[in-house]
Design a protein around this motif. Structure first.
Motif, PDB file in Angstrom:
ATOM      1  N   ARG A 174      -0.625   0.099 -10.879  1.00  0.00           N
ATOM      2  CA  ARG A 174      -2.009  -0.269 -11.208  1.00  0.00           C
ATOM      3  C   ARG A 174      -2.077  -1.763 -11.440  1.00  0.00           C
ATOM      4  O   ARG A 174      -1.130  -2.367 -11.917  1.00  0.00           O
ATOM      5  CB  ARG A 174      -2.488   0.477 -12.443  1.00  0.00           C
ATOM      6  N   TRP A 175      -3.216  -2.317 -11.102  1.00  0.00           N
ATOM      7  CA  TRP A 175      -3.461  -3.745 -11.307  1.00  0.00           C
ATOM      8  C   TRP A 175      -4.833  -3.864 -11.956  1.00  0.00           C
ATOM      9  O   TRP A 175      -5.826  -3.438 -11.369  1.00  0.00           O
ATOM     10  CB  TRP A 175      -3.402  -4.481  -9.977  1.00  0.00           C
ATOM     11  N   PHE A 176      -4.866  -4.360 -13.179  1.00  0.00           N
ATOM     12  CA  PHE A 176      -6.106  -4.428 -13.966  1.00  0.00           C
ATOM     13  C   PHE A 176      -6.817  -3.080 -14.009  1.00  0.00           C
ATOM     14  O   PHE A 176      -8.033  -2.983 -13.882  1.00  0.00           O
ATOM     15  CB  PHE A 176      -7.046  -5.513 -13.435  1.00  0.00           C
ATOM     16  N   GLY A 177      -6.038  -2.028 -14.150  1.00  0.00           N
ATOM     17  CA  GLY A 177      -6.578  -0.669 -14.266  1.00  0.00           C
ATOM     18  C   GLY A 177      -6.870   0.020 -12.949  1.00  0.00           C
ATOM     19  O   GLY A 177      -7.130   1.218 -12.926  1.00  0.00           O
ATOM     20  N   LEU A 178      -6.836  -0.706 -11.846  1.00  0.00           N
ATOM     21  CA  LEU A 178      -7.112  -0.112 -10.536  1.00  0.00           C
ATOM     22  C   LEU A 178      -5.815   0.362  -9.897  1.00  0.00           C
ATOM     23  O   LEU A 178      -4.846  -0.392  -9.800  1.00  0.00           O
ATOM     24  CB  LEU A 178      -7.774  -1.132  -9.607  1.00  0.00           C
ATOM     25  N   LYS A 179      -5.799   1.612  -9.474  1.00  0.00           N
ATOM     26  CA  LYS A 179      -4.599   2.142  -8.824  1.00  0.00           C
ATOM     27  C   LYS A 179      -4.472   1.563  -7.425  1.00  0.00           C
ATOM     28  O   LYS A 179      -5.404   1.635  -6.620  1.00  0.00           O
ATOM     29  CB  LYS A 179      -4.678   3.667  -8.761  1.00  0.00           C
ATOM     30  N   LEU A 180      -3.298   0.959  -7.141  1.00  0.00           N
ATOM     31  CA  LEU A 180      -3.046   0.378  -5.832  1.00  0.00           C
ATOM     32  C   LEU A 180      -2.256   1.321  -4.926  1.00  0.00           C
ATOM     33  O   LEU A 180      -2.544   1.445  -3.751  1.00  0.00           O
ATOM     34  CB  LEU A 180      -2.283  -0.939  -5.961  1.00  0.00           C
TER      35      LEU A 180
END
Length: 195
Positions: free
Chosen positions: A49-55
């Motif tokens: 995750r990056w800043f809460g967004l799943k990559l």
């Protein structure tokens, strides 16, 4: 009044639950990886995750008998815990350009200690060939043969074979080096922590 349950319906429900319980990162590895490495087993999996967004979802596949977390309590800078061939599979949940993947990879390799800008410049076109743009649901698989190099697949199709052991080690170090930016994901991949 309780109705008796049908054994067939129960079996169907159980089968559905088992399918849904499989880790999201459980992907089929390309057949050339299996032919080269033999039977591989999943050591661990996790998500990035990056800043809460799943990559992406990630899974590390190792040879039977290999315990990747056995020496994972290394001091910072000690490198990677695996010296046998292994595969790292990433299933993306977002669209990311190949250029962004290459830039991020080189930035992380640099952060982990590679200071030779000439070497990084030579590695860039190799990574550009290996790492194409991805869309949600796409899978990239890297197969690392320590001391030899690595092969890369996108959606089951070979994108590149890199016969540079230093580049291969540096690339997989992004996830597996003791100094990784994502120590929790590393621990999950190595089977040291549950997702």
């Amino acid at each position: 009044m309780t109705r008796p349950r049908s054994p067939g319906l129960c079996a169907l429900a159980l089968a559905g639950a088992l399918v849904l319980a499989q880790p999201a990162a459980a992907v089929t590895l390309p057949s050339p990886v299996l032919a080269t490495a033999g039977a591989l087993r999943m050591a661990g999996s996790g998500e990035m995750r990056w800043f809460g967004l799943k990559l992406y979802d990630a899974a590390l596949w190792v040879q039977p008998g290999v315990q990747p977390g056995g020496d994972a309590a290394q001091p910072a800078g000690a490198g990677q815990p695996l010296n046998k061939p292994y595969a790292l599979a990433l299933r993306y949940t977002r669209s990311i350009s190949g250029e962004a993947l290459v830039t991020a990879s080189l930035d992380e390799i640099r952060r982990l200690g590679e200071a030779d800008e000439g070497r990084l410049a030579r590695w860039k076109p190799l990574l550009e060939k290996a790492l194409p743009s991805v869309a949600p649901g796409d899978t990239l698989v890297g197969f690392h043969e320590p001391g030899r190099g690595a092969s890369f697949w996108h959606q089951g199709q070979l994108t590149a074979r890199i016969d540079d052991p230093q580049l291969a080690g540096a690339f997989f170090g992004i996830w597996l080096d003791a100094r990784t930016r994502e120590p929790q994901l590393r621990a999950r991949l190595l089977g040291l922590a549950r997702p």
